[in-house]
Write a protein that holds these residues in place. Structure first.
Motif, PDB file in Angstrom:
ATOM      1  N   LYS A 103       5.744   4.038  -2.346  1.00 20.08           N
ATOM      2  CA  LYS A 103       4.775   3.301  -3.148  1.00 20.08           C
ATOM      3  C   LYS A 103       4.453   1.947  -2.520  1.00 20.08           C
ATOM      4  O   LYS A 103       3.286   1.541  -2.431  1.00 20.08           O
ATOM      5  CB  LYS A 103       5.336   3.093  -4.561  1.00 20.08           C
ATOM      6  N   ARG A 104       5.481   1.207  -2.101  1.00 22.66           N
ATOM      7  CA  ARG A 104       5.269  -0.133  -1.559  1.00 22.66           C
ATOM      8  C   ARG A 104       4.451  -0.078  -0.269  1.00 22.66           C
ATOM      9  O   ARG A 104       3.514  -0.864  -0.076  1.00 22.66           O
ATOM     10  CB  ARG A 104       6.605  -0.815  -1.304  1.00 22.66           C
ATOM     11  N   ALA A 105       4.816   0.828   0.634  1.00 17.59           N
ATOM     12  CA  ALA A 105       4.101   0.922   1.913  1.00 17.59           C
ATOM     13  C   ALA A 105       2.657   1.357   1.696  1.00 17.59           C
ATOM     14  O   ALA A 105       1.724   0.811   2.315  1.00 17.59           O
ATOM     15  CB  ALA A 105       4.827   1.890   2.840  1.00 17.59           C
ATOM     16  N   ALA A 106       2.447   2.334   0.826  1.00 14.25           N
ATOM     17  CA  ALA A 106       1.090   2.803   0.566  1.00 14.25           C
ATOM     18  C   ALA A 106       0.240   1.699  -0.044  1.00 14.25           C
ATOM     19  O   ALA A 106      -0.956   1.578   0.255  1.00 14.25           O
ATOM     20  CB  ALA A 106       1.128   4.018  -0.358  1.00 14.25           C
ATOM     21  N   THR A 107       0.834   0.886  -0.905  1.00 16.65           N
ATOM     22  CA  THR A 107       0.103  -0.219  -1.523  1.00 16.65           C
ATOM     23  C   THR A 107      -0.358  -1.230  -0.479  1.00 16.65           C
ATOM     24  O   THR A 107      -1.529  -1.656  -0.472  1.00 16.65           O
ATOM     25  CB  THR A 107       0.978  -0.905  -2.581  1.00 16.65           C
ATOM     26  N   VAL A 108       0.566  -1.627   0.414  1.00 18.88           N
ATOM     27  CA  VAL A 108       0.190  -2.580   1.469  1.00 18.88           C
ATOM     28  C   VAL A 108      -0.908  -1.990   2.344  1.00 18.88           C
ATOM     29  O   VAL A 108      -1.886  -2.662   2.694  1.00 18.88           O
ATOM     30  CB  VAL A 108       1.418  -2.966   2.316  1.00 18.88           C
ATOM     31  N   ASP A 109      -0.767  -0.712   2.705  1.00 20.34           N
ATOM     32  CA  ASP A 109      -1.758  -0.086   3.577  1.00 20.34           C
ATOM     33  C   ASP A 109      -3.117   0.000   2.893  1.00 20.34           C
ATOM     34  O   ASP A 109      -4.148  -0.336   3.487  1.00 20.34           O
ATOM     35  CB  ASP A 109      -1.279   1.308   3.982  1.00 20.34           C
ATOM     36  N   ALA A 110      -3.138   0.440   1.635  1.00 19.01           N
ATOM     37  CA  ALA A 110      -4.409   0.586   0.928  1.00 19.01           C
ATOM     38  C   ALA A 110      -5.109  -0.758   0.732  1.00 19.01           C
ATOM     39  O   ALA A 110      -6.318  -0.881   0.963  1.00 19.01           O
ATOM     40  CB  ALA A 110      -4.167   1.267  -0.424  1.00 19.01           C
TER      41      ALA A 110
END
Length: 295
Positions: A103-110
Motif C-alpha cells: 500500500k505505501r509503495a503504491a501510494t508514493v508511486d501513484a
C-alpha cells in the motif's frame, strides 16, 4: 547511462526539509535520473553484527544519526520535483509487513506519477531486524515471499489477490491505488551475496551490488544471469546499478562501469552539511558527465 545520487545520510541532513528539498530540486535541474534514500529503522549504540561494506565491520554512522523513513522521505521529495526518479537503496525488507508495504509503495508511486523504484534487500544488522520482530535467519525465505505478495497485491485481479505461504496468507484482497505500472513497479534487489544475485535473477527487475568490484562483481553478475535464464527470464532485461563517488566519477570511469554491465551508476555524496557546497559538487559532477539540464 542513468545517474542516481544517494541522499547524504552521513551528513545528518536528510531530516532537514529545506535542505533535502533544495538538494532534490538541484538534482533534477542538473539532469540526474533519480535520488536514492537508504533505510535503517534503528541503529544501535552497541551491536555484534558485522557491517559487510567496510573492513572495520562497523557502519560509518552514529547511532543518533537522523535517518528518515525512505518512503516518507521520497513522498516528501515528490512534491517539489516533477521528473526526478524516487528510489530506495536499499529498503530492508524484513522490517516491513508486505501488505502494508504494498500500500505505501503504491501510494508514493501513484501520487508521484510513476516515479518510484523500489530497491530492497534482506539487511545485515541482526539487532535491527530482530527488534522489528523478525527471525534473522529466515529473512531470505521471507523476502522471496514478500516479493510475491507485493506483486500479487499490485496486480489487477478482478476478485482480489490470494496468497498462502510460509509467512503470509490472505484471500480476495484488493489493494488500491495501484502503482502506475501495476505489478511491474520496478523491484530491484540490492546486496553483495550470491543469494542476492540469485534473487535478482529469479524475481527482480534489476540488481544493485554496490561496494563490489572486479572478479567478485563478475561472479555475482554471472550468477544473476544464470539464475534468470534458468527461470525462463531474459537476463538482458535486468537493469544493473553499480556504485561510484560523485566527486570522482567522469565519462571515462562511467564507460568502464558500462563495460561491466552497468545501466545505472549510483553515486555517493561526501558528507557535506552546507547545501550550497553540495549543489556546487553536484553541478561539477553533472558538467563532467555532460548531463542535460532540465528546463
Amino acid at each position: 547511462m542513468k545517474f542516481a545520487v544517494v541522499a547524504p545520510v552521513a551528513a545528518g541532513v536528510t531530516a532537514d526539509p529545506d535542505w533535502m528539498a533544495a538538494f532534490a530540486c538541484h538534482l533534477e535541474a542538473c539532469g540526474f535520473e533519480s535520488i536514492v534514500a537508504v533505510e535503517h529503522a534503528i541503529l544501535l549504540t552497541s551491536y555484534n553484527s558485522v557491517y559487510p561494506y567496510d573492513p572495520s565491520g562497523r557502519v560509518g554512522l552514529s547511532a543518533d544519526c537522523p535517518i528518515p523513513d525512505p518512503l516518507d522521505l521520497l513522498a516528501f521529495l515528490a512534491a517539489p520535483t516533477e521528473r526526478l526518479g524516487l528510489a530506495t537503496g536499499v529498503l530492508v525488507l524484513p522490517n516491513h509487513h508486505p501488505v502494508v508495504l504494498a500500500k505505501r509503495a503504491a501510494t508514493v508511486d501513484a501520487l508521484s506519477g510513476g516515479r518510484l523504484r523500489l530497491c530492497v534487500g534482506v539487511g545485515w544488522l541482526r539487532e535491527e531486524i530482530e527488534a522489528c520482530g523478525v527471525a534473522f535467519d529466515s529473512r531470505g525465505r521471507r523476502a522471496d515471499e514478500q516479493l510475491a505478495v507485493l506483486r500479487a497485491l499490485w496486480s489487477d485481479e478482478p476478485r482480489g489477490a490470494t496468497h498462502h505461504g510460509e509467512f503470509f496468507g490472505f484471500d480476495h484482497a484488493m489493494c488500491y491505488p495501484k502503482p502506475t505500472a501495476g505489478a511491474r513497479l520496478p523491484l530491484h534487489i540490492g546486496g553483495h551475496s550470491p543469494a542476492a544475485a540469485r534473487r535478482a535473477g529469479r524475481l527482480g527487475d534489476g540488481f544493485q551490488p554496490l561496494g563490489v568490484s572486479g572478479a567478485r562483481l563478475e561472479a555475482l553478475l554471472t550468477v544473476m544471469r544464470e539464475e534468470a535464464a534458468a527461470a525462463g527470464r531474459d537476463p538482458g532485461q535486468l537493469e544493473i546499478s553499480l556504485g561510484h563517488q560523485v566527486t570522482t566519477i567522469d565519462t571515462e570511469r562511467a564507460a568502464e562501469l558500462a563495460a561491466r554491465g552497468a545501466d545505472r551508476i549510483v553515486l555517493a555524496m561526501p558528507p557535506l552539511t552546507e547545501i550550497e557546497h553540495a549543489k556546487d559538487v553536484l553541478s561539477a559532477c553533472a558538467q563532467r558527465l555532460s548531463l542535460t539540464p532540465c528546463r
